[in-house]
Design a protein around this motif. Structure first.
Motif, PDB file in Angstrom:
ATOM      1  N   SER A 291      37.620  -6.594   2.216  1.00  0.00           N
ATOM      2  CA  SER A 291      38.974  -6.374   2.731  1.00  0.00           C
ATOM      3  C   SER A 291      39.563  -5.087   2.189  1.00  0.00           C
TER       4      SER A 291
ATOM      5  N   THR B 128      37.821  -2.144   3.907  1.00  0.00           N
ATOM      6  CA  THR B 128      38.312  -1.984   5.274  1.00  0.00           C
ATOM      7  C   THR B 128      39.692  -1.347   5.275  1.00  0.00           C
ATOM      8  N   ALA B 129      40.562  -1.753   4.364  1.00  0.00           N
ATOM      9  CA  ALA B 129      41.912  -1.200   4.294  1.00  0.00           C
ATOM     10  C   ALA B 129      41.863   0.274   3.942  1.00  0.00           C
ATOM     11  N   ARG B 130      40.966   0.676   3.029  1.00  0.00           N
ATOM     12  CA  ARG B 130      40.850   2.099   2.668  1.00  0.00           C
ATOM     13  C   ARG B 130      40.366   2.925   3.844  1.00  0.00           C
ATOM     14  N   VAL B 131      39.387   2.399   4.587  1.00  0.00           N
ATOM     15  CA  VAL B 131      38.853   3.132   5.738  1.00  0.00           C
ATOM     16  C   VAL B 131      39.938   3.304   6.801  1.00  0.00           C
ATOM     17  N   ARG B 132      40.682   2.240   7.053  1.00  0.00           N
ATOM     18  CA  ARG B 132      41.754   2.306   8.047  1.00  0.00           C
ATOM     19  C   ARG B 132      42.838   3.292   7.636  1.00  0.00           C
ATOM     20  N   ALA B 133      43.084   3.403   6.332  1.00  0.00           N
ATOM     21  CA  ALA B 133      44.099   4.331   5.844  1.00  0.00           C
ATOM     22  C   ALA B 133      43.566   5.763   5.717  1.00  0.00           C
ATOM     23  N   GLY B 134      42.280   5.946   5.981  1.00  0.00           N
ATOM     24  CA  GLY B 134      41.683   7.271   5.896  1.00  0.00           C
ATOM     25  C   GLY B 134      41.273   7.691   4.503  1.00  0.00           C
TER      26      GLY B 134
ATOM     27  N   HIS C 109      38.396   7.047   2.146  1.00  0.00           N
ATOM     28  CA  HIS C 109      37.050   6.483   2.005  1.00  0.00           C
ATOM     29  C   HIS C 109      36.746   6.312   0.590  1.00  0.00           C
TER      30      HIS C 109
END
Length: 67
Positions: free
Chosen positions: A56, A59-65, A67
């Motif tokens: 989770s 995924t949150a880091r990827v969605r926020a840009g 990485h």
């Protein structure tokens, strides 16, 4: 054992003031390839929860840009 029998046994053991950990330690598979083994490894649930948390966060880091 059927579900009804298992629930009955559980309630009886809880009535004897056994903790859920004590009851779980006594569980053993009675049929099939895993006969004589406990139903789950001890830390399976903790490991699964930790994996979900990590996923989770990733995924949150990827969605926020980030990485």
């Amino acid at each position: 054992m059927t579900h009804t029998a298992v629930i009955g046994a559980l309630l009886t053991q809880r009535g004897q003031e056994m903790s859920l950990r004590e009851i779980a330690a006594r569980l053993v598979i009675t049929k099939g390839a895993k006969k004589g083994q406990p139903p789950l490894p001890r830390n399976r649930h903790a490991h699964a929860a930790r994996a979900r948390r990590t996923d989770s966060r990733r995924t949150a880091r990827v969605r926020a840009g980030r990485h």
